[in-house]
Scaffold this motif. Structure first.
Motif, PDB file in Angstrom:
ATOM      1  N   ASN A  85       0.459 -18.659  -3.905  1.00  0.00           N
ATOM      2  CA  ASN A  85       0.299 -18.047  -5.214  1.00  0.00           C
ATOM      3  C   ASN A  85      -0.337 -18.964  -6.240  1.00  0.00           C
ATOM      4  OD1 ASN A  85       0.855 -15.410  -5.224  1.00  0.00           O
ATOM      5  ND2 ASN A  85       2.805 -15.555  -6.270  1.00  0.00           N
ATOM      6  N   GLU A  86      -0.367 -20.262  -6.002  1.00  0.00           N
ATOM      7  CA  GLU A  86      -0.960 -21.166  -6.964  1.00  0.00           C
ATOM      8  C   GLU A  86      -2.479 -21.053  -6.979  1.00  0.00           C
ATOM      9  OE1 GLU A  86       1.130 -22.519  -4.425  1.00  0.00           O
ATOM     10  OE2 GLU A  86       2.882 -22.168  -5.668  1.00  0.00           O
ATOM     11  N   GLU A  87      -3.052 -20.438  -5.962  1.00  0.00           N
ATOM     12  CA  GLU A  87      -4.503 -20.319  -5.883  1.00  0.00           C
ATOM     13  C   GLU A  87      -5.023 -19.442  -7.009  1.00  0.00           C
ATOM     14  OE1 GLU A  87      -5.825 -19.119  -2.057  1.00  0.00           O
ATOM     15  OE2 GLU A  87      -4.345 -20.356  -1.069  1.00  0.00           O
ATOM     16  N   TYR A  88      -6.171 -19.811  -7.536  1.00  0.00           N
ATOM     17  CA  TYR A  88      -6.767 -19.103  -8.663  1.00  0.00           C
ATOM     18  C   TYR A  88      -7.043 -17.642  -8.343  1.00  0.00           C
ATOM     19  CZ  TYR A  88     -10.277 -17.525 -11.931  1.00  0.00           C
ATOM     20  OH  TYR A  88     -10.975 -16.788 -12.833  1.00  0.00           O
ATOM     21  N   ASP A  89      -7.572 -17.372  -7.169  1.00  0.00           N
ATOM     22  CA  ASP A  89      -8.040 -16.032  -6.853  1.00  0.00           C
ATOM     23  C   ASP A  89      -7.076 -15.211  -5.995  1.00  0.00           C
ATOM     24  OD1 ASP A  89     -10.193 -15.011  -8.043  1.00  0.00           O
ATOM     25  OD2 ASP A  89     -11.640 -15.524  -6.490  1.00  0.00           O
ATOM     26  N   THR A  90      -5.832 -15.598  -5.889  1.00  0.00           N
ATOM     27  CA  THR A  90      -4.899 -14.853  -5.058  1.00  0.00           C
ATOM     28  C   THR A  90      -4.574 -13.513  -5.698  1.00  0.00           C
ATOM     29  OG1 THR A  90      -3.909 -16.870  -4.212  1.00  0.00           O
ATOM     30  CG2 THR A  90      -2.603 -14.873  -4.004  1.00  0.00           C
ATOM     31  N   ALA A  91      -4.685 -12.454  -4.928  1.00  0.00           N
ATOM     32  CA  ALA A  91      -4.357 -11.104  -5.399  1.00  0.00           C
ATOM     33  C   ALA A  91      -3.171 -10.578  -4.609  1.00  0.00           C
ATOM     34  CB  ALA A  91      -5.556 -10.185  -5.224  1.00  0.00           C
ATOM     35  N   THR A  92      -2.261  -9.896  -5.297  1.00  0.00           N
ATOM     36  CA  THR A  92      -1.094  -9.297  -4.666  1.00  0.00           C
ATOM     37  C   THR A  92      -1.083  -7.812  -4.983  1.00  0.00           C
ATOM     38  OG1 THR A  92       0.137 -11.351  -4.977  1.00  0.00           O
ATOM     39  CG2 THR A  92       1.425  -9.395  -4.451  1.00  0.00           C
ATOM     40  N   HIS A  93      -0.831  -7.010  -3.960  1.00  0.00           N
ATOM     41  CA  HIS A  93      -0.801  -5.559  -4.113  1.00  0.00           C
ATOM     42  C   HIS A  93       0.423  -5.032  -3.371  1.00  0.00           C
ATOM     43  CE1 HIS A  93      -2.994  -1.480  -3.273  1.00  0.00           C
ATOM     44  NE2 HIS A  93      -2.041  -1.367  -4.151  1.00  0.00           N
ATOM     45  N   ARG A  94       1.294  -4.331  -4.079  1.00  0.00           N
ATOM     46  CA  ARG A  94       2.468  -3.687  -3.472  1.00  0.00           C
ATOM     47  C   ARG A  94       2.238  -2.186  -3.539  1.00  0.00           C
ATOM     48  NH1 ARG A  94       6.400  -7.958  -3.498  1.00  0.00           N
ATOM     49  NH2 ARG A  94       5.617  -9.578  -4.879  1.00  0.00           N
ATOM     50  N   MET A  95       2.594  -1.475  -2.462  1.00  0.00           N
ATOM     51  CA  MET A  95       2.268  -0.059  -2.400  1.00  0.00           C
ATOM     52  C   MET A  95       3.132   0.697  -1.396  1.00  0.00           C
ATOM     53  SD  MET A  95       0.588  -1.678   0.129  1.00  0.00           S
ATOM     54  CE  MET A  95      -0.928  -2.411  -0.339  1.00  0.00           C
ATOM     55  N   CYS A  96       3.025   2.043  -1.467  1.00  0.00           N
ATOM     56  CA  CYS A  96       3.587   2.933  -0.447  1.00  0.00           C
ATOM     57  C   CYS A  96       2.504   3.122   0.604  1.00  0.00           C
ATOM     58  CB  CYS A  96       3.954   4.273  -1.071  1.00  0.00           C
ATOM     59  SG  CYS A  96       4.315   5.576   0.137  1.00  0.00           S
ATOM     60  N   LEU A  97       2.880   3.083   1.857  1.00  0.00           N
ATOM     61  CA  LEU A  97       1.924   3.296   2.945  1.00  0.00           C
ATOM     62  C   LEU A  97       2.021   4.738   3.437  1.00  0.00           C
ATOM     63  CD1 LEU A  97       2.724  -0.001   4.848  1.00  0.00           C
ATOM     64  CD2 LEU A  97       0.775   0.429   3.345  1.00  0.00           C
ATOM     65  N   GLN A  98       0.883   5.328   3.770  1.00  0.00           N
ATOM     66  CA  GLN A  98       0.886   6.699   4.276  1.00  0.00           C
ATOM     67  C   GLN A  98       1.609   6.799   5.613  1.00  0.00           C
ATOM     68  OE1 GLN A  98      -3.158   8.053   4.335  1.00  0.00           O
ATOM     69  NE2 GLN A  98      -3.156   8.477   2.146  1.00  0.00           N
ATOM     70  N   ARG A  99       1.533   5.733   6.386  1.00  0.00           N
ATOM     71  CA  ARG A  99       2.239   5.681   7.677  1.00  0.00           C
ATOM     72  C   ARG A  99       2.566   4.222   7.976  1.00  0.00           C
ATOM     73  NH1 ARG A  99      -2.997   6.885   8.684  1.00  0.00           N
ATOM     74  NH2 ARG A  99      -4.180   5.365   9.867  1.00  0.00           N
ATOM     75  N   GLY A 100       3.525   4.025   8.848  1.00  0.00           N
ATOM     76  CA  GLY A 100       3.934   2.676   9.219  1.00  0.00           C
ATOM     77  C   GLY A 100       2.989   2.057  10.225  1.00  0.00           C
ATOM     78  N   PRO A 101       3.257   0.817  10.613  1.00  0.00           N
ATOM     79  CA  PRO A 101       2.416   0.152  11.612  1.00  0.00           C
ATOM     80  C   PRO A 101       2.546   0.840  12.970  1.00  0.00           C
ATOM     81  CG  PRO A 101       4.348  -1.172  11.115  1.00  0.00           C
ATOM     82  CD  PRO A 101       4.356  -0.024  10.156  1.00  0.00           C
ATOM     83  N   SER A 102       1.566   0.623  13.827  1.00  0.00           N
ATOM     84  CA  SER A 102       1.533   1.317  15.124  1.00  0.00           C
ATOM     85  C   SER A 102       2.732   0.978  16.006  1.00  0.00           C
ATOM     86  CB  SER A 102       0.235   0.991  15.860  1.00  0.00           C
ATOM     87  OG  SER A 102       0.101  -0.413  16.022  1.00  0.00           O
ATOM     88  N   ASP A 103       3.293  -0.234  15.844  1.00  0.00           N
ATOM     89  CA  ASP A 103       4.465  -0.599  16.661  1.00  0.00           C
ATOM     90  C   ASP A 103       5.781  -0.142  16.034  1.00  0.00           C
ATOM     91  OD1 ASP A 103       4.669  -2.360  14.544  1.00  0.00           O
ATOM     92  OD2 ASP A 103       4.638  -4.179  15.773  1.00  0.00           O
ATOM     93  N   ASP A 104       5.716   0.492  14.849  1.00  0.00           N
ATOM     94  CA  ASP A 104       6.885   1.030  14.153  1.00  0.00           C
ATOM     95  C   ASP A 104       7.942  -0.044  13.885  1.00  0.00           C
ATOM     96  OD1 ASP A 104       7.844   3.366  12.889  1.00  0.00           O
ATOM     97  OD2 ASP A 104       9.357   3.612  14.462  1.00  0.00           O
ATOM     98  N   GLU A 105       7.485  -1.289  13.682  1.00  0.00           N
ATOM     99  CA  GLU A 105       8.389  -2.415  13.414  1.00  0.00           C
ATOM    100  C   GLU A 105       8.060  -3.041  12.061  1.00  0.00           C
ATOM    101  OE1 GLU A 105      10.899  -3.627  15.357  1.00  0.00           O
ATOM    102  OE2 GLU A 105      10.550  -2.047  16.835  1.00  0.00           O
ATOM    103  N   GLU A 106       9.096  -3.511  11.373  1.00  0.00           N
ATOM    104  CA  GLU A 106       8.893  -4.251  10.135  1.00  0.00           C
ATOM    105  C   GLU A 106       8.414  -5.653  10.489  1.00  0.00           C
ATOM    106  OE1 GLU A 106      11.963  -3.821   7.070  1.00  0.00           O
ATOM    107  OE2 GLU A 106      12.988  -2.513   8.473  1.00  0.00           O
ATOM    108  N   HIS A 107       7.334  -6.096   9.856  1.00  0.00           N
ATOM    109  CA  HIS A 107       6.835  -7.446  10.122  1.00  0.00           C
ATOM    110  C   HIS A 107       5.774  -7.832   9.100  1.00  0.00           C
ATOM    111  CE1 HIS A 107       3.908  -4.899  12.246  1.00  0.00           C
ATOM    112  NE2 HIS A 107       3.033  -5.849  11.987  1.00  0.00           N
TER     113      HIS A 107
END
Length: 159
Positions: A85-107
């Motif tokens: 986060n100390e980097e000048y150009d770091t961008a963070t985006h939090r959102m709702c996903l339309q669908r989960g990952p293909s393996d259906d696992e949190e990671h």
């Protein structure tokens, strides 16, 4: 001995009630934090200071939105692979996903999005994308704790 058994049954009833309530609440509440920040600007960056909807005030650039899929995400995009986060150009985006990952696992993992290397986290649960990294589920903690207490109480009832 009789009062002890009644006490143990009351504890057992409370534990079952708490586990049931936690399971029902987690299944019904499907919301995610939604925001964007770049560098030191904005409230979306890590250390993310919000853990529940009541902490958010108007004009902070952070919203709580309903999420039909139940899957939330956090994407960190930086100018190098360290994603600090100390980097000048770091961008963070939090959102709702339309669908989960293909393996259906949190990671969390590094991935490519539109020819840019990003660090993306997938989580399932109410407002789960508030954490810096992968979170532990309240349900798992409750189940393990209740199983341990039931084992202890069951052993003490038979002795």
């Amino acid at each position: 001995m009789m009062y002890y058994r009644i006490f143990c049954y009351k504890i057992y009833f409370v534990l079952i009630s708490v586990i049931t309530l936690a399971s029902v609440t987690q299944g019904v509440s499907k919301r995610c934090f939604s925001c964007r920040s770049r560098g030191e600007l904005g409230s979306c960056k890590d250390k993310f200071k919000f853990t529940n909807a009541s902490q958010i005030e108007e004009g902070q650039g952070v919203e709580v939105i309903p999420c039909a899929s139940g899957w939330c995400g956090k994407v960190t995009e930086g100018s190098s692979s360290t994603f600090k986060n100390e980097e000048y150009d770091t961008a963070t985006h939090r959102m709702c996903l339309q669908r989960g990952p293909s393996d259906d696992e949190e990671h969390c993992a590094e991935t490519m999005v539109s020819r840019n290397k990003v660090f993306m986290c997938f989580c399932r649960g109410d407002l789960c994308n508030s954490a810096d990294s992968h979170h532990s589920s309240l349900s798992i903690i409750l189940v393990v704790t209740s199983a341990f207490l039931m084992y202890v109480l069951n052993g003490s009832l038979h002795s």
